[in-house]
Write a protein that holds these residues in place. Structure first.
Motif, PDB file in Angstrom:
ATOM      1  N   GLY A 131       0.798  -1.223   0.000  1.00 32.72           N
ATOM      2  CA  GLY A 131       0.000   0.000   0.000  1.00 32.72           C
ATOM      3  C   GLY A 131       0.824   1.263   0.000  1.00 32.72           C
ATOM      4  N   ASP A 132       2.140   1.142  -0.043  1.00 29.74           N
ATOM      5  CA  ASP A 132       3.042   2.295  -0.030  1.00 29.74           C
ATOM      6  C   ASP A 132       3.660   2.443  -1.422  1.00 29.74           C
ATOM      7  OD1 ASP A 132       5.238   4.061   0.271  1.00 29.74           O
ATOM      8  OD2 ASP A 132       5.418   3.552   2.381  1.00 29.74           O
ATOM      9  N   TYR A 157       7.523   1.835  -1.933  1.00 29.59           N
ATOM     10  CA  TYR A 157       8.153   0.521  -1.812  1.00 29.59           C
ATOM     11  C   TYR A 157       7.363  -0.620  -2.445  1.00 29.59           C
ATOM     12  CZ  TYR A 157      10.422   3.229   1.907  1.00 29.59           C
ATOM     13  OH  TYR A 157      11.081   4.195   2.609  1.00 29.59           O
ATOM     14  N   LYS A 158       6.174  -0.360  -2.947  1.00 34.58           N
ATOM     15  CA  LYS A 158       5.306  -1.473  -3.337  1.00 34.58           C
ATOM     16  C   LYS A 158       5.875  -2.320  -4.478  1.00 34.58           C
ATOM     17  CE  LYS A 158       2.108   0.892  -6.528  1.00 34.58           C
ATOM     18  NZ  LYS A 158       0.689   1.267  -6.737  1.00 34.58           N
ATOM     19  N   HIS A 159       6.570  -1.708  -5.426  1.00 37.09           N
ATOM     20  CA  HIS A 159       7.074  -2.473  -6.571  1.00 37.09           C
ATOM     21  C   HIS A 159       8.174  -3.449  -6.151  1.00 37.09           C
ATOM     22  CE1 HIS A 159       4.664  -0.369  -9.485  1.00 37.09           C
ATOM     23  NE2 HIS A 159       5.074   0.790  -9.011  1.00 37.09           N
ATOM     24  N   ILE A 160       9.093  -2.988  -5.328  1.00 36.42           N
ATOM     25  CA  ILE A 160      10.167  -3.893  -4.906  1.00 36.42           C
ATOM     26  C   ILE A 160       9.630  -4.923  -3.920  1.00 36.42           C
ATOM     27  CG2 ILE A 160      10.975  -2.390  -3.022  1.00 36.42           C
ATOM     28  CD1 ILE A 160      13.830  -3.320  -3.804  1.00 36.42           C
ATOM     29  N   ALA A 161       8.678  -4.526  -3.067  1.00 34.15           N
ATOM     30  CA  ALA A 161       8.067  -5.491  -2.140  1.00 34.15           C
ATOM     31  C   ALA A 161       7.343  -6.586  -2.926  1.00 34.15           C
ATOM     32  CB  ALA A 161       7.099  -4.781  -1.198  1.00 34.15           C
ATOM     33  N   THR A 185      -2.497 -13.518   5.373  1.00 38.05           N
ATOM     34  CA  THR A 185      -2.242 -12.074   5.311  1.00 38.05           C
ATOM     35  C   THR A 185      -3.349 -11.433   4.486  1.00 38.05           C
ATOM     36  OG1 THR A 185      -0.973 -12.101   3.233  1.00 38.05           O
ATOM     37  CG2 THR A 185       0.224 -12.634   5.254  1.00 38.05           C
ATOM     38  N   ASP A 186      -3.311 -10.119   4.398  1.00 38.54           N
ATOM     39  CA  ASP A 186      -4.300  -9.434   3.548  1.00 38.54           C
ATOM     40  C   ASP A 186      -3.705  -9.139   2.175  1.00 38.54           C
ATOM     41  OD1 ASP A 186      -2.483  -7.513   4.267  1.00 38.54           O
ATOM     42  OD2 ASP A 186      -3.967  -5.967   4.712  1.00 38.54           O
ATOM     43  N   CYS A 187      -2.749  -9.957   1.756  1.00 35.35           N
ATOM     44  CA  CYS A 187      -2.071  -9.745   0.474  1.00 35.35           C
ATOM     45  C   CYS A 187      -3.024  -9.909  -0.699  1.00 35.35           C
ATOM     46  CB  CYS A 187      -0.901 -10.730   0.353  1.00 35.35           C
ATOM     47  SG  CYS A 187       0.034 -10.579  -1.186  1.00 35.35           S
ATOM     48  N   MET A 196      -5.630  -4.054  -6.830  1.00 35.84           N
ATOM     49  CA  MET A 196      -4.695  -3.512  -7.824  1.00 35.84           C
ATOM     50  C   MET A 196      -5.077  -3.945  -9.233  1.00 35.84           C
ATOM     51  SD  MET A 196      -0.965  -4.046  -6.065  1.00 35.84           S
ATOM     52  CE  MET A 196      -0.645  -3.565  -4.369  1.00 35.84           C
ATOM     53  N   VAL A 197      -5.474  -5.217  -9.368  1.00 41.07           N
ATOM     54  CA  VAL A 197      -5.856  -5.743 -10.685  1.00 41.07           C
ATOM     55  C   VAL A 197      -7.045  -4.979 -11.230  1.00 41.07           C
ATOM     56  CG1 VAL A 197      -6.848  -7.722 -11.881  1.00 41.07           C
ATOM     57  CG2 VAL A 197      -4.901  -8.052 -10.344  1.00 41.07           C
TER      58      VAL A 197
END
Length: 558
Positions: A393-394, A397-401, A421-423, A430-431
């Motif tokens: 959600g950030d 950092y979201k792309h590297i995470a 998790t809430d992944c 996002m999709v």
């Protein structure tokens, strides 16, 4: 040449490199001037070339400046810059616009290819009550042969000279100076942390330029630095043990006072030691630009020293250490050393952290390590999965995470952990936020991996999840989206039943002329639908051309 012997002077300018000024908001244009004195017949009687540079100061450049417009203005007004250099000028102006201001505590310009540590400043003051003078170098050398206070004073004055790059060439040729510094460092580093820090700092100034690396290697400063670091880390462990012993009985007032006294000494020791570690590690980082030197460091256990330093709290030191580990991690041997030393466990405590540079370089090191199956498993075991998921959600950092999480999702044993998790809800959001735009490959690939697990597939299909996925896939004819749906369709039980209403749509895609990859995924999805209630004979009769199409394309229903 007499005036009557020549006709006129011919002058040519050739533009060379354009670079940014090291400390100011300015461009430095290098150019060559060629002057020719022509005789009466037009032939050159005398020629001379001179290399010059022009500094274009950009006082109006700030965060809101239109860089494109400013670049055009610079090219128009500076006649020695050819219009073809416009894009290059714009790129350099953009760099200047985003470059952080150099710290006032350290005027020395660091040259290194490691952006995460470029702006590290050493909070080593080295204060003296006089201004260093390059003409008094011999006097400063004499101080290195005196008592400890004079040695510190002499080395500090030399450091003030070395921090000015203009002095480095002259200092380089002073063999007496370099020999004396090396001797004092080798003999006295155990007696004074301040002296050791100052002398290493002098050699660090040289290490900031590749052409001086041979000098540092000649005096074996790198090896000496590694010995000093190893000793200091052992001393740190002794302090830790001492503090632990004295803190075991807090009710004993006498012991408590002794503990508080020891703690104050420890805190003072820690500040000085971490200054020493930073400058020593930074010098080694600069030297590691040569892979042969880096290999020698590896053989001397540099990875062990760096990983051991991950236990510290000083964020500036940690940025440097993690950056060094990240550079080393691209080689298999170094990665294996890190795997043996519980590096992932020590990195896990840094995620998340408030220091942006430290957070960024830590994630990049974890990404490099995540190519190893065993280290990916460790990342799950030390609790990095929910931490990395939270970073989706950030925007910073979201792309590297996501790349790290994608690597973790490759392993079948780890796939099921994502359900806790809430992944998955975040990924689905996002999709669907992409609308009709193409979905990022890393995002859809991550979803494909997760959909191969039954529990994850159930979470994906909750609510209208499957309906929305099918709608998008059928409308946009996306092969990767259809691959994700195909993975969902392979699971037995209620999930297969959800596909009954889409059988006709899938069959229709097979009949149509279109992208073969997409159609194959549709066919594979249908092949997974082993549902008792589904009458395949009736379906094939109603869609009489379906079987003909499959045979014509020479496909097998697996």
């Amino acid at each position: 040449m007499q005036p009557d012997e020549s006709q006129y002077l011919k002058r040519k300018c050739r533009t060379g490199d354009i670079d940014v000024h090291p400390t100011e908001k300015a461009l430095v244009v290098h150019y060559e001037v060629e002057a020719s004195v022509l005789g009466e017949a037009g032939n050159a009687r005398h020629e001379e070339k001179k290399e010059c540079q022009k500094i274009i100061r950009l006082r109006s450049l700030n965060a809101s400046t239109d860089v494109s417009a400013l670049a055009r203005k610079v090219v128009e007004e500076c006649k020695i810059i050819h219009p073809s250099k416009l894009a290059e000028v714009e790129h350099l102006l953009l760099y200047l616009q985003n470059r952080k201001k150099p710290s006032s505590k350290c005027k020395y310009l660091f040259k290194t290819s490691f952006p995460n540590v470029n702006n590290i400043d050493f909070f080593f003051d080295g204060r003296i009550d006089e201004e260093a003078n390059i003409n008094k170098t011999d006097d400063y050398i004499e101080l290195l042969y005196e008592s400890m206070p004079e040695k510190i004073r002499g080395s500090t004055l030399i450091l003030h000279l070395a921090r000015n790059p203009d002095n480095l060439e002259e200092l380089l040729h002073n063999k007496t100076l370099l020999g004396a510094l090396t001797r004092v460092l080798r003999e006295d580093w155990k007696h004074s942390v301040e002296l050791a820090t100052t002398i290493i700092y002098v050699f660090f100034c040289f290490s900031s330029f590749s052409q001086f690396h041979g000098l540092i290697t000649h005096y074996k400063i790198g090896l000496l630095c590694m010995n000093i670091i190893e000793h200091e880390l052992k001393k740190y462990d002794l302090w830790q043990d001492e503090l632990e012993k004295k803190s075991k009985d807090p009710e004993n007032q006498s012991l408590q006072k002794e503990y508080e006294k020891t703690l104050k000494k420890y805190q003072s020791f820690l500040v000085k030691q971490e200054q020493l570690l930073r400058v020593a590690f930074y010098l080694l980082l600069n030297l590691s630009e040569d892979t042969r030197t880096e290999l020698k460091m590896r053989n001397k256990n540099i990875v062990h020293l760096l990983v051991k330093s991950l236990e510290r709290e000083n964020q500036e030191l940690l940025v440097l250490v993690v950056s060094f580990l990240k550079k080393l991690s691209i080689f298999l041997e170094n990665k294996n050393d890190m795997a043996e030393m519980d590096t992932v466990e020590k990195l896990a405590r840094l995620v998340p952290c408030e220091q942006e540079d430290l957070m960024n370089v830590t994630l990049r090191l974890l990404l490099n390590l995540s190519f190893d199956t065993g280290l990916r498993t460790k990342m799950v075991h030390v609790g990095l999965l929910p931490k990395l998921t939270a970073l989706l959600g950030d925007d910073t950092y979201k792309h590297i995470a996501m790349r790290i999480l994608y690597h973790i999702s490759v392993d079948d044993k780890s796939k099921s952990m994502f359900a806790y998790t809430d992944c998955i809800p975040q990924l689905m959001q996002m999709v669907f936020e992409h609308g009709e735009e193409k979905i990022d490959t890393e995002l859809i690939s991550f979803c494909i991996n997760l959909a191969a697990n039954e529990t994850n597939a159930q979470i994906i299909c909750e609510g209208n999840g499957l309906k929305m996925l099918m709608k998008r896939a059928l409308k946009l004819k996306e092969p990767l989206m259809m691959k994700m749906i195909r993975n969902i369709s392979q699971h037995d039980g209620p999930l297969k039943q959800l596909f009954i209403e889409y059988v006709g749509d899938l069959a229709a895609q097979i009949k149509q002329e279109g992208g073969e990859e997409f159609v194959i995924e549709c066919l594979g999805t249908m092949a997974n639908l082993t549902i008792p209630d589904l009458d395949w004979e009736l379906l094939l009769k109603d869609l009489h051309s379906l079987l003909t199409t499959i045979n014509a394309r020479n496909w097998y229903v697996l």
